[in-house]
Design an enzyme around this catalytic site. Structure first.
Site, short mmCIF file in Angstrom:
data_model
loop_
_atom_site.label_atom_id
_atom_site.label_comp_id
_atom_site.label_asym_id
_atom_site.label_seq_id
_atom_site.Cartn_x
_atom_site.Cartn_y
_atom_site.Cartn_z
N ILE A 7 22.32 -28.13 1.91
CA ILE A 7 23.15 -28.65 2.99
C ILE A 7 23.39 -27.55 4.01
O ILE A 7 23.77 -26.43 3.63
CB ILE A 7 24.52 -29.12 2.45
CG1 ILE A 7 24.33 -30.11 1.29
CG2 ILE A 7 25.35 -29.76 3.57
CD1 ILE A 7 25.60 -30.32 0.47
N CYS A 8 23.18 -27.86 5.27
CA CYS A 8 23.45 -26.89 6.32
C CYS A 8 24.86 -27.15 6.83
O CYS A 8 25.09 -28.04 7.64
CB CYS A 8 22.43 -27.06 7.45
SG CYS A 8 22.73 -25.99 8.85
#
Lengths: 319, 151
Positions: free
Chosen positions: B90-91
């Protein structure tokens, strides 16, 4: 020697798959065996104490629902944990076997216990009385539970039903003391700390105390905390509880006390609107970690507040 | 019990007692191993992810909360989202650069829920295939270039 062999036999065979009472009975049989008897007065004393009826009684109690039996340091000390009629709370009673049909209550985890140190004929009788006593206190338990759930209790440190009072956080310099009577009403209500503001509220509020409402609701009304009250009624205390608790516990380790540090959480952020408390050591550790772990010059770490991101400085030691 | 375990224990209790809507933590697993949590998350009704179920994995080091948790989507349903790579990474800036010890598992969960909920179009990040092939197993080793704050 025979006895040692006997012991080994019992433990290898019976300890694994029989109940504690059975084990004790076999032990008792082993020790009351004629061959083993000698003139040692101590041993015969022990044998008198471990009496078959006693175990029968214990066994009988063990089979009752909502009761758990534990033995203390010696076989003559017993602890019972019973679950009350509300079905959620556990209560402990400790008793001692003093001889045939002689039992004494040694301690109870409740206040107002009128039966302490009286001699009883049977365990069943004690349990009966204790159960009645517990059930008569159900309002008391309920009020304390609600106070503990919805108020920020600062004293006792780990409140239990044995403590019939609560010291409740109002602001940083003012606390409210309440004692709960066995029938669940509040008494001995007073403020700790000097505050005209809270004092006036309490004086006028006590006159309009509503006995149909529980203690928590009355406190909320007296101190004019409508938001808190609505949170209570919606069954959603999280907001209030967490905001009050957050104020006193460290925003980093989420604890009040540190095991190896005497420091207490303080409002260390220079932003007056922030108000989150931190242990000096926790905040210092975080600010140092932010700068890559290098110890700061002059022992003062700088950075931003973990909560509000306001620029912040924190020294390792108290100024 | 170490400070990090104490804090995790406290967080676990409060998350089990009052979980945010659509979020449930596997309490049995977490209490057995406090450094590895599994959190189940449901797509919020009225958003692109309505009806979908996701699984998040949290890994903590003994430096937590000074060190951020490693958070990834796991299982066979990885949300299709411009900030979520198909390997579950996840960014999200609060998971690395913007981490603060004032954040918690609960606030991370809420951020992820809100990140998903505000999505307008279901698509993978544009560099997905390259990233998935070349990245480190630990998303915290990635030097993230945060796309934008709007999603």
């Amino acid at each position: 020697m025979d006895r040692i062999l006997g012991l080994q036999k019992i433990f290898s065979k019976e300890y694994q798959d029989s109940s504690l009472t059975d084990l004790l009975l076999s032990l008792k049989n082993l020790f009351s065996d004629k061959n083993c008897m000698n003139n040692s007065s101590k041993e015969s004393f022990d044998l008198d104490i471990i009496n078959r009826n006693y175990f029968e009684e214990v066994k009988q109690v063990e089979s009752l629902p909502n009761v758990t039996v534990y033995f203390g340091k010696t076989l003559t000390e017993l602890k019972f944990v019973i679950i009350d009629d509300d079905g959620v709370r556990e209560h402990e009673i400790n008793l001692k076997y003093k001889g045939v049909q002689k039992y004494v209550i040694t301690s109870v985890n409740l206040p107002h216990s009128p039966y302490q140190d009286k001699v009883f004929n049977s365990i069943n009788e004690i349990l009966h009385i204790f159960r009645d006593h517990v059930n008569s206190l159900s309002n008391y338990f309920r009020e304390l539970e609600r106070i503990d759930q919805f108020c920020s209790v600062v004293e006792p440190l780990n409140p239990t039903f044995k403590d019939d009072y609560r010291k409740i956080f109002l602001d940083n310099r003012t606390w409210l003391h309440v004692t709960v009577t066995p029938d669940g009403t509040a008494t001995n209500i007073h403020l700790i700390g000097q505050s005209e503001f809270w004092h006036d509220k309490l004086q006028s509020g006590l006159l309009s105390w509503d006995h149909d409402k529980d203690i928590v609701d009355n406190i909320m009304i007296i101190f004019d905390l409508p938001n808190v009250l609505s949170a209570v009624h919606e069954g959603n205390p999280s907001k209030y509880v967490s905001s009050e608790e957050d104020k006193q516990m460290c925003g980093i380790c989420l604890c009040n006390e540190l095991p190896d540090n005497p420091g207490v959480p303080q409002p260390l952020c220079q932003n007056t609107a922030c108000g989150v408390f931190f242990h000096r050591s926790c905040l210092y550790e975080w600010l140092v970690a932010c700068t890559g772990g290098r110890p700061p010059t002059f022992g003062v770490a700088t950075g931003s507040c973990p909560t509000c991101f306001h620029p912040i400085a924190c020294s390792e030691k108290e100024d | 019990m170490s400070p990090s375990e104490r804090r995790l224990q406290k967080e676990l209790m409060s998350l089990m007692k009052e979980p945010p809507p659509g979020v449930t933590v596997d309490g049995d697993q977490a209490s057995q191993n406090l450094t590895l949590w599994t959190v189940h998350m449901e797509g919020v009704p009225g958003t692109l992810y309505e009806g979908e179920k996701f699984v998040l994995q949290f890994k903590f080091t003994n430096k937590y909360p000074f060190d951020s948790p490693e958070v990834t989507f796991v299982g066979n349903n990885i949300p299709v989202h411009p900030h979520v790579y198909s390997n579950g990474h996840i960014c999200l800036s609060i998971l690395t650069d913007d981490w603060s010890p004032a954040l918690s598992v609960q606030s991370v969960c809420l951020s992820i829920v809100s990140m998903l909920s505000s999505c307008k179009e279901k698509k993978r990040p544009s560099d997905n295939s390259f990233y998935v092939k070349t990245c480190n197993k630990n998303p915290k080793k990635t030097k993230w270039w945060y796309h934008d704050d709007s999603v």
